[in-house]
Design a protein around this motif. Structure first.
Motif: not given
Lengths: 433, 304, 335
Positions: B256, B277-280
């Motif tokens: 991110p 950021t949701s996919f971190k």
């Protein structure tokens, strides 16, 4: 001798009949489903304490509380029937919440439901209640979607996030316009850029969308809007992302542990916006205060109740004293609204005069509780019975508080909005961490 | 430019912390081919140990590390003799089931004893302090210390494994347990030792991590998954592999940040709206999957 | 036909087994009519659901010997397909459920081929990874409601709605899932005697030998994985209609994947009755223990500790699960 015998037999007959009548005193069962364990257990404890306190006051005569429910022992219109709350723990799990609702309704045969804090759990629990025609009063879930479903057995006392988020933007506009106590007006462009970070479940994602809508309506620049998982152990990349957007205002919608982590991370990364605002929940909890201590001075939070309200409403102070004696903490947004939720049940039951669902439904749709009865600073409780938001209380309102240091060095929440009930000068801009 | 540098530094620091978390897992797997699903729970126990020792004795949290190490070592050995030993006799499916059971057991035991809320350290030399070395790079003191410890620990373990007699014995057991037994190496004890070292390193990591993260009974699983990804990337059983893979994974979690850097450098609005950021952690799992499919041996692995 | 005969033929079990099974079946058929507890009915529905999940898992995990810890993603695909189709296009369950199965099976082929290059622990962890990746994607995909999930309005459709599977009383759901349960048992009975079943057993014993005998190992595994997926997706679709609110955290979490595998392994992976026994022990245990103990604030987590201890004991001393214990005891008796 004969008259004594007659006297005794009359006594005997009276003794047989009267207690039978008194024993017919009903017990009213309300099922309360709260997160008593899991990540929001701290909130769950408060909710439970708030509801229990309200039930205590309702069931007993308490002369020193200026509420109509304190004047009677039990529900007067039902012969003094006492309220029993059956608490169940949903752990934050919507499927479990639904199962527990079924159990309460079908096995325990409760007369009504109260709960559930997490909007995602309230969603499933209220669906079960709606299907079975059992009334449910919701005191603390603020996702607007909950009252847009056209349900006929669901009433919500707390104002919802559309209200609260709008309050925030009104506040920001008023801030640059000089309406806030203690802050001179300044050009709006100094407060133009916004970044938001919200937890990604039902509640937070709705708030995130609302912020987007209001930002464009009130002509602010929303530079960054991100969603994160409330269970994440580390939020440093999220904070770095927010920081990179160079915002003047930072807005958060976080539950307890993530609120604490977020502020810690903001502090560690030396983030320096002019305003930090939290949408209640985590930002308002005693843990937030006790864990972070003085670093929270200057942080704003939407709230529905804070101890300063006692200055505006004496009845809040009376209840707060009892609550503090019970739990050691002051009333907060969660406990105050759980209290109000159960109090609403008491008023509705009084008006209904029976536990039949149809009677309760009629009473709830007609109820009008004056603001003076409530610990929360609302104009009252009156549910909308038509239109897009059936079951929503139309007389509620929010507050915005700011953490400041009191004269004794203790942390207090001062009211900064609505402008006319401000309890102290606002600290602006946000001080260095 | 600030963003890029701070992301890189953050990624490396985080990576070193993750590496030391993964170290124990690779040692245990290397020596006896068992994957410990309860690894994250050991970390969690280490965190609680560090926290409680510091709170009970009022000592500086850094000084609690030896305590955590001892607790971890003992716990590892205890788990081995009390449970894992029996699992080794059975098929792999039983081992998986068994260490899962161990995970659930430790997690809920912690829940019972400590309650579900987050706890964190509030005092100590490192808590809350950071160094601003300019160019937008801020080094939190705690992460820096954890990274430093990580390097020391890796170096120490490497020396142990490659330059000492015991290390040779461990590696012999890892390569061929039967053959090692013929050579007179007490493989039972080697297994227990592997569990002890594995447990000890991760609990020390925990005691250090608790300086900057709060602990709750449920956090173990996420770290177990990340540790697996690191060990797989680096090669099951390889100590240096775990270190470098840790750095790589640390950088992956900073994707991110790199995305942000690109967003601001190229000024593309649509990029700002992608919820990176949701996919971190998703990138970590994806990386694991790709590596396993493309090169199961990992970067440095020698076990298949 | 041969297939149906095979499915209905339980004769290779000792008679006592069949008597017990029939008794239990009669009990299950009449249970909701006699019981007064909604909680018991809800628990029973959970039992059937997890038995079916477990039976599906058992094909690849038990008979196939490859422990799969990523089944939750298929629960999600099934649940979301049904929910989306109902909410957007008013498509009834009986059509959306097979479509969900097809989508799930399709996805399983896509990731199955690369997945089955791996074995043992590597495979297990890879399945976790794929499940988590899909969950993360669902959490940001607006079409399926992202992290907020989807809700099937309980008032829009008039219960009892057999087409869309919307009912007010649990008893209807009970009989529907019981029906699937019985069908599932027949299917598994056929499966274990089918060519694919035998191939799998051969592969599990010794993969290289199986290969040399001309079995296409990879393809057999992928086919079996697809079957497991179909089972799980079916129950996922049911779940959507039953709970009427789904979100990734609730429906596709790692916890669910682990539970599915655990129950099947505990009961006895690789046996017909194993998954059912596993679910039959663990589901009531979890629900009732939590009821009795959980509310007491001081004893949180004890239910799962007991759960965990059972798992640990079984795995250490009888890896073939409870069915394995039963089998062992029988063999000893026979001597």
């Amino acid at each position: 001798m004969k008259s004594a015998f007659r006297f005794l037999s009359v006594l005997l007959i009276i003794g047989l009949i009267v207690p039978a009548g008194a024993l017919a005193e009903k017990e009213i069962k309300i099922g309360a489903i709260y997160p008593l364990t899991g990540g929001a257990a701290a909130a769950g404890r408060e909710l439970r304490a708030g509801a229990e306190l309200a039930a205590e006051i309702a069931n007993n005569v308490m002369a020193d509380i200026n509420m109509s429910m304190a004047k009677n022992g039990g529900i007067k219109s039902m012969g003094g029937a006492k309220i029993t709350i059956i608490f169940k723990d949903h752990e934050g799990n919507p499927t479990l919440g639904a199962d527990l609702a079924k159990k309460l309704i079908l096995d325990d045969k409760v007369d009504g439901l109260l709960g559930c804090y997490h909007s995602s759990v309230t969603k499933t629990v209220s669906a079960v209640a709606e299907q079975h025609g059992i009334p449910m009063i919701n005191g603390t879930s603020t996702s607007p979607a909950l009252t847009k479903r056209g349900f006929k057995w669901f009433w919500r006392t707390t104002p919802h996030d559309v209200w609260f988020t709008k309050d925030l933007f009104e506040f920001l506009v008023g801030l640059s316009g000089g309406k806030v106590q203690g802050v001179k007006s300044f050009p709006k462009k100094e407060l133009l850029n916004i970044a938001s970070a919200c937890e990604n479940s039902e509640w937070g994602s709705f708030v995130s969308a609302l912020i987007k809508d209001f930002a464009s309506e009130y002509k602010f620049n929303l530079n960054k809007s991100l969603l994160y998982s409330a269970k994440a152990p580390d939020l440093s990349s999220e904070v770095r992302s927010l920081k990179a957007a160079k915002p003047d205002v930072m807005m958060f919608a976080s539950y307890t542990s993530d609120a604490i982590l977020m502020v810690k991370t903001l502090k560690a990364q030396k983030v320096q916006p002019k305003i930090i605002w939290g949408q209640d929940a985590g930002f308002e909890k005693p843990e937030f205060r006790s864990t972070l201590g003085d670093s929270i001075v200057g942080i704003l939070t939407r709230t529905v109740f804070l101890p300063k309200v006692v200055d505006i409403k004496p009845v809040a102070g009376q209840v707060n004293t009892l609550y503090k004696a019970k739990t050691g903490n002051d009333l907060g947004g969660a406990s105050a609204r759980a209290f109000t939720g159960l109090q609403t049940w008491v008023h509705v039951l009084e008006k209904a005069g029976s536990t039949k669902p149809a009677d309760i439904q009629r009473a709830a749709n007609a109820i009008n509780i004056p603001g003076a009865e409530l610990v929360v600073p609302w104009a009252g409780i009156k549910f909308s019975t038509s239109g897009a938001e059936m079951g929503q209380n139309t007389l509620g309102s929010g507050l915005i508080g700011q953490y400041q240091k009191g004269p004794d060095g203790q942390l207090v929440l001062e009211i900064v909005y609505p402008f006319d009930v401000a309890s102290a000068d606002m600290i602006y801009p946000f001080p260095q961490f | 430019m600030d963003i890029l540098l701070s992301s890189i530094v953050a990624g490396l620091l985080f990576g070193m912390v993750l590496a030391i978390v993964a170290l124990g897992l690779t040692i245990i797997f290397g020596v006896m081919d068992i994957v410990n699903f309860a690894h994250g729970e050991f970390l969690m126990i280490g965190m609680y140990t560090g926290l409680l020792t510091a709170q009970a004795t009022g000592l500086e949290p850094l000084l609690t590390l030896p305590v955590a190490a001892a607790v971890g070592f003992l716990l590892g050995v205890l788990c081995y003799f009390g449970f894992i030993k029996f699992l080794l006799r059975g098929p792999m499916i039983a081992q998986l089931l068994g260490t899962f059971g161990l995970m659930l057991f430790l997690r809920n035991l912690a829940l019972l004893i400590f309650g579900s809320e987050d706890r964190a350290l509030h005092h100590g030399v490192l808590v809350g302090k950071s160094f601003d070395i300019g160019m937008g790079i801020i080094l939190p003191a705690t992460k820096l210390a954890a990274a430093g410890l990580s390097v020391v620990a890796f170096w120490g373990v490497w020396i142990l494994m490659n330059r000492t007699k015991i290390g040779n014995a461990l590696r012999a057991t890892a390569l061929n347990a039967q053959g090692a037994r013929y050579m007179g190496i007490p493989t039972e004890r080697m297994n227990a030792l592997a569990w002890g070292i594995g447990g000890g390193t991760v609990t020390v990591a925990g005691a250090l991590i608790v300086n900057f993260w709060s602990v709750n009974p449920f956090m173990g699983l996420l770290f177990t998954m990340i540790a697996f990804a690191i060990v797989a990337l680096g090669g099951f059983g390889s100590v240096p592999g775990a270190f470098f893979a840790g750095l790589v994974v640390g950088m992956i979690t900073e994707i991110p940040g790199f995305w942000d850097f690109m967003t601001y450098t190229f000024n593309l609005d649509w990029m700002a709206n992608v919820p990176m950021t949701s996919f971190k952690y998703m990138w970590v799992y994806l990386a694991y999957f790709l590596i396993m499919v493309v090169r199961p041996r990992g970067l440095f692995g020698w076990k298949q | 036909m041969e297939t149906i005969k095979n499915a209905l033929d339980f004769s290779d079990f000792p008679r006592i087994d069949l008597i017990i099974a029939t008794t239990i079946l009669i009990f299950l058929l009449t249970f909701p009519l006699l019981s007064h507890s909604a909680f018991a009915t809800a628990t029973a529905i959970q039992f059937f659901m997890f038995s079916l999940y477990g039976m599906g898992w058992n094909t690849i995990g038990g008979y196939g010997g490859q422990v799969d810890l990523g089944k939750a993603q298929y629960v999600g695909i099934g649940a979301y397909t049904t929910a989306v189709m109902l909410i957007r296009w008013d498509i009834p369950f009986w059509i959306s459920m097979p479509i969900g199965m097809c989508l799930a099976v399709g996805w399983s082929f896509i990731i199955g081929y690369p997945l089955f290059r791996l074995k043992g622990h590597y495979f297990a962890i890879a399945t976790i990874a794929t499940s988590l990746v899909l969950k993360a994607l669902f959490e940001v995909w607006a079409f399926v409601g992202a992290a907020r999930g989807l809700e099937i309005s309980p008032i829009k459709y008039i219960p009892p709605d057999f087409l869309r599977l919307i009912f007010k009383d649990d008893i209807y759901y009970y009989y529907v899932i019981l029906g699937f349960f019985i069908l599932g048992i027949f299917y598994m009975n056929w499966f274990r005697k089918s060519r694919l079943g035998f191939q799998l057993r051969c592969i599990k014993d010794n993969e290289d030998v199986a290969q040399s005998l001309g079995i296409n190992v990879r393809w057999a595994k992928v086919k079996t994985y697809a079957i497991a997926t179909a089972f799980v997706s079916l129950v996922g679709s049911f779940h959507a209609c039953y709970i009427k609110a789904i979100e990734p955290e609730d429906t596709m979490s790692l916890d669910i994947s682990i539970l599915i595998a655990l129950m099947a392994m505990l009961g006895g992976a690789g046996s017909l009755w194993g998954p059912i026994i596993g679910a039959g022990i663990l589901i009531p245990l979890k629900s009732y223990l939590k009821e009795w103990l959980g509310a007491t604030a001081g004893l949180v987590g004890i239910d799962l500790i007991i759960y965990a201890l059972i798992i640990m004991l079984v795995s250490a001393f009888e890896p073939r699960g409870i069915w394995g214990i039963i089998d062992k005891v029988r063999r000893r008796k026979r001597k």
